[in-house]
Design an enzyme around this catalytic site. Structure first.
Site, mmCIF file in Angstrom:
data_model
loop_
_atom_site.group_PDB
_atom_site.id
_atom_site.type_symbol
_atom_site.label_atom_id
_atom_site.label_comp_id
_atom_site.label_asym_id
_atom_site.label_seq_id
_atom_site.Cartn_x
_atom_site.Cartn_y
_atom_site.Cartn_z
ATOM 1 N N HIS A 88 -5.368 -4.577 -0.075
ATOM 2 C CA HIS A 88 -6.722 -4.761 -0.601
ATOM 3 C C HIS A 88 -7.182 -3.501 -1.329
ATOM 4 O O HIS A 88 -8.214 -2.904 -0.989
ATOM 5 C CB HIS A 88 -7.709 -5.141 0.508
ATOM 6 C CG HIS A 88 -7.694 -6.608 0.820
ATOM 7 N ND1 HIS A 88 -7.078 -7.130 1.913
ATOM 8 C CD2 HIS A 88 -8.218 -7.669 0.166
ATOM 9 C CE1 HIS A 88 -7.210 -8.446 1.931
ATOM 10 N NE2 HIS A 88 -7.896 -8.808 0.876
ATOM 11 N N HIS A 111 -11.520 -16.974 -4.385
ATOM 12 C CA HIS A 111 -11.991 -15.587 -4.253
ATOM 13 C C HIS A 111 -11.407 -14.773 -5.398
ATOM 14 O O HIS A 111 -10.242 -14.943 -5.759
ATOM 15 C CB HIS A 111 -11.509 -15.061 -2.897
ATOM 16 C CG HIS A 111 -11.832 -13.638 -2.612
ATOM 17 N ND1 HIS A 111 -12.991 -13.019 -3.021
ATOM 18 C CD2 HIS A 111 -11.138 -12.702 -1.896
ATOM 19 C CE1 HIS A 111 -12.996 -11.774 -2.586
ATOM 20 N NE2 HIS A 111 -11.883 -11.553 -1.916
ATOM 21 N N GLU A 131 -11.004 -11.353 -5.726
ATOM 22 C CA GLU A 131 -10.378 -10.031 -5.546
ATOM 23 C C GLU A 131 -8.959 -10.070 -6.131
ATOM 24 O O GLU A 131 -8.250 -11.082 -6.007
ATOM 25 C CB GLU A 131 -10.366 -9.632 -4.064
ATOM 26 C CG GLU A 131 -10.112 -8.137 -3.904
ATOM 27 C CD GLU A 131 -10.493 -7.568 -2.539
ATOM 28 O OE1 GLU A 131 -10.870 -8.327 -1.632
ATOM 29 O OE2 GLU A 131 -10.385 -6.331 -2.397
ATOM 30 N N ASP A 145 -6.026 -9.209 -5.481
ATOM 31 C CA ASP A 145 -4.823 -9.615 -4.741
ATOM 32 C C ASP A 145 -4.638 -11.135 -4.764
ATOM 33 O O ASP A 145 -3.553 -11.631 -4.455
ATOM 34 C CB ASP A 145 -4.811 -9.081 -3.301
ATOM 35 C CG ASP A 145 -6.061 -9.397 -2.514
ATOM 36 O OD1 ASP A 145 -7.153 -9.422 -3.101
ATOM 37 O OD2 ASP A 145 -5.950 -9.621 -1.300
ATOM 38 N N HIS A 184 -15.335 -12.407 2.574
ATOM 39 C CA HIS A 184 -15.942 -11.111 2.819
ATOM 40 C C HIS A 184 -16.598 -10.515 1.557
ATOM 41 O O HIS A 184 -17.194 -9.449 1.625
ATOM 42 C CB HIS A 184 -14.880 -10.141 3.360
ATOM 43 C CG HIS A 184 -13.817 -9.758 2.359
ATOM 44 N ND1 HIS A 184 -13.492 -8.452 2.122
ATOM 45 C CD2 HIS A 184 -13.048 -10.480 1.524
ATOM 46 C CE1 HIS A 184 -12.533 -8.394 1.209
ATOM 47 N NE2 HIS A 184 -12.255 -9.605 0.833
ATOM 48 N N ASP A 199 -9.149 -15.292 2.398
ATOM 49 C CA ASP A 199 -9.034 -14.110 3.265
ATOM 50 C C ASP A 199 -9.313 -14.426 4.738
ATOM 51 O O ASP A 199 -8.790 -13.740 5.631
ATOM 52 C CB ASP A 199 -10.006 -13.013 2.809
ATOM 53 C CG ASP A 199 -9.444 -12.171 1.666
ATOM 54 O OD1 ASP A 199 -8.219 -12.030 1.567
ATOM 55 O OD2 ASP A 199 -10.253 -11.660 0.873
ATOM 56 N N TYR A 258 -6.458 -6.616 10.706
ATOM 57 C CA TYR A 258 -6.963 -7.235 9.470
ATOM 58 C C TYR A 258 -8.474 -7.461 9.586
ATOM 59 O O TYR A 258 -9.239 -7.111 8.693
ATOM 60 C CB TYR A 258 -6.223 -8.564 9.266
ATOM 61 C CG TYR A 258 -6.624 -9.330 8.035
ATOM 62 C CD1 TYR A 258 -5.898 -9.210 6.856
ATOM 63 C CD2 TYR A 258 -7.714 -10.186 8.043
ATOM 64 C CE1 TYR A 258 -6.250 -9.920 5.731
ATOM 65 C CE2 TYR A 258 -8.075 -10.895 6.924
ATOM 66 C CZ TYR A 258 -7.338 -10.763 5.769
ATOM 67 O OH TYR A 258 -7.699 -11.472 4.650
ATOM 68 N N HIS A 290 -3.211 -14.666 3.285
ATOM 69 C CA HIS A 290 -2.436 -13.529 3.797
ATOM 70 C C HIS A 290 -1.824 -13.913 5.135
ATOM 71 O O HIS A 290 -2.489 -14.561 5.954
ATOM 72 C CB HIS A 290 -3.331 -12.308 4.055
ATOM 73 C CG HIS A 290 -3.995 -11.755 2.839
ATOM 74 N ND1 HIS A 290 -3.305 -11.120 1.840
ATOM 75 C CD2 HIS A 290 -5.296 -11.727 2.474
ATOM 76 C CE1 HIS A 290 -4.151 -10.720 0.910
ATOM 77 N NE2 HIS A 290 -5.366 -11.084 1.257
HETATM 78 FE FE1 FEO Z 1 -10.730 -10.160 -0.602
HETATM 79 FE FE2 FEO Z 1 -7.336 -10.704 0.051
HETATM 80 O O1 FEO Z 1 -8.899 -10.365 -0.994
#
Ligand code: FEO
Length: 400
Positions: free
Chosen positions: A25, A81, A83, A85, A147, A166, A195, A228
C-alpha cells in the site's frame, strides 16, 4: 508471479504474488512476506472485470486476462476502490477495451480522473444499485472510509459471492488460495491482524457501524473474495466476527508495549527496568527498540495492548527521530482505548518528553503519568525507581 484460479464455473481469480517487494500500500507499510493482489473476471453474456492489478504485476495480468477471455472482450469494469494497488492496470485495460463501461462510486470517479488525467465516462453507482450482465446481477454497497472515501463492495447474488476489495484482506502470500488450506490461528489471523492494524484500524468506527448494517441485509454469502491475501469460504462468520472485535477494540489485553530509542544507552536501561517491574507483576510486555523494530509489527502489537510507553533520549531539543516515526504512525492509525506515558534520559534540557506526550494525546492515548526523566545515566537508585514505575503501572492495569 500471477496465478489464475477458476473459483466457479464462470469466475476466475487473478492472484498476483509479489514476494520480492516488501512495501505494501505504497511505501510506509513494510511486510515480511511481500504481498498479493487479486482481481476477478466473471464470464456471462457480458464479461465483467472486478478491480485490476498493482503496477508490478500489470504486464502479466494483461497477458493472462487475454488468455482467459479467449477472443471475447470485457464489457464492464467494476472499480471497487481507486488506490493504485487495485487500479494501476485500469488505464491499460480500458485502452484494450475502450467500449467497456466503468462502474464505481462517485468519489472513485473523481479520484480516477485525478489519478489518470484522462476523461472517461464513469457510471457512478450508489448502495443497492444493481447491474445485469445476462444471468448474473451485481449489487453495489458503498463502504466509505473502509478504508478510503471511495471504497465500495460488490455482491454477486447468483453465486453468493462478496467481492470486498481491501476489507477482509490479509498479508498471506502462500501458494494456496483458500482459507481452509491454512491454519486459521497460526497463519491467517496473524496476517489479517497486521493487515487490519496498519490499513483498517483508523477506520474502525466506520467498520463497527457499516459492517452490522451490511450483515443486516441478510445476504447469503458462501465466499468472500478480497483483493489481498486469500479467499474466505470455510468459516466466513469467523473472519467477520473477528473484524467486529478488532473494530470495537474488544480484545485489549493486560499487555504493555514499550517502544524506546536510545543514544548512549541510558533510555534503554530505563526501558528494561520498567519492563521488569511490569513483568514481575504478571503483565505481558513487548519491548521494541525503534531503530531495529519493524514499525508495522509494533503497531499491530499496540492494537490489543492496554498501555503504550514511549521512551526516548533527548536529541538536542526533541525526541530521537525513530520515535517520531512511531508516534506519527500512531496518530495516523488511531489505536483506541489505551493509556500511556513517556520516559527517557536527558543531559541539559528535558523538553522532549513533553513533545512525546503531546503526540501520544494526538494519537488518542490517555496519558496517565507525568513523564519519567533520567538525568544522564541511571544509577542504582534511579533503576529501582524505574522498576517501581513499572510495578505501579502494573497495579493500575490490573485494577482497571
Ligand atoms: Fe486501499 Fe489495497 O488498497
Amino acid at each position: 508471479m500471477l496465478q489464475i484460479h477458476q473459483i466457479k464455473e464462470n469466475i476466475y481469480c487473478f492472484r498476483g504474488l509479489d514476494r520480492t517487494h516488501f512495501d505494501f500500500h505504497g511505501s510506509v507499510f513494510k511486510t515480511t512476506d511481500g504481498a498479493s493482489y487479486m482481481a476477478y473476471l466473471v464470464i456471462d453474456k457480458e464479461i465483467t472485470l472486478i478491480d485490476t492489478m498493482d503496477e508490478a504485476l500489470t504486464e502479466e495480468f494483461k497477458v493472462e486476462v487475454l488468455k482467459v477471455l479467449n477472443g471475447r472482450k470485457i464489457d464492464n469494469i467494476i472499480i471497487n476502490h481507486v488506490e493504485p494497488d487495485h487500479s494501476f492496470a485500469y488505464e491499460d485495460i480500458k485502452d484494450m477495451f475502450p467500449e467497456a463501461k466503468t462502474y464505481c462510486s462517485k468519489l472513485a470517479a473523481k479520484a480516477l480522473k485525478n489519478m489518470f488525467f484522462k476523461e472517461h465516462t464513469y457510471t457512478e453507482v450508489d448502495s443497492l444499485e444493481t447491474i445485469n450482465t445476462g444471468k448474473y446481477n451485481f449489487t453495489f454497497a458503498l463502504t466509505p472510509f473502509i478504508h478510503w472515501p471511495d471504497n465500495m463492495i460488490t455482491y454477486l447474488g447468483e453465486e453468493k459471492i462478496l467481492f470486498s476489495n481491501d476489507a477482509f484482506g490479509s498479508l498471506v502470500t502462500g501458494d494456496a488460495l483458500y482459507d481452509d488450506e491454512y491454519d486459521y490461528d497460526k497463519d491467517l489471523f496473524r496476517h489479517c491482524k497486521e493487515y487490519y492494524a496498519n490499513i483498517v484500524m483508523p477506520c474502525s468506527k466506520f467498520v463497527a457501524k457499516r459492517l452490522p448494517e451490511i450483515l443486516g441485509l441478510n445476504l447469503p454469502i458462501e465466499m468472500v473474495c478480497p483483493s489481498h491475501g486469500i479467499i474466505w469460504r470455510k468459516d466466513i462468520i469467523k473472519i467477520i466476527t473477528q473484524y467486529l472485535k478488532w473494530a470495537n477494540f474488544e480484545e485489549i489485553k493486560d499487555k504493555v508495549v514499550i517502544v524506546y530509542d536510545t543514544i548512549w544507552d541510558s533510555t534503554h536501561k530505563v526501558a528494561k527496568e520498567i519492563a521488569s517491574g511490569l513483568e514481575e507483576k504478571g503483565i505481558e510486555v513487548s519491548l521494541y527498540r525503534a531503530k531495529t523494530a519493524r514499525p508495522s509489527e509494533v503497531i499491530t502489537d499496540i492494537m490489543d495492548a492496554k498501555a503504550v510507553l514511549i521512551g526516548s533520549s533527548n536529541f538536542n531539543n526533541t525526541m530521537v527521530p525513530t520515535i517520531a516515526d512511531i508516534l506519527e504512525r500512531m496518530i495516523a492509525l488511531k489505536p483506541q482505548g489505551k493509556i500511556g506515558m513517556s520516559f527517557g534520559s536527558f543531559g541539559w534540557v528535558n523538553t522532549h518528553l513533553k513533545r512525546i506526550d503531546t503526540r501520544l494525546e494526538e494519537a488518542g492515548i490517555n496519558v496517565i503519568e507525568a513523564p519519567h526523566y533520567e538525568n544522564f545515566r541511571p544509577d542504582e537508585k534511579d533503576r529501582e525507581f524505574a522498576k517501581a514505575v513499572g510495578e505501579n503501572l502494573a497495579k493500575r492495569i490490573l485494577e482497571k
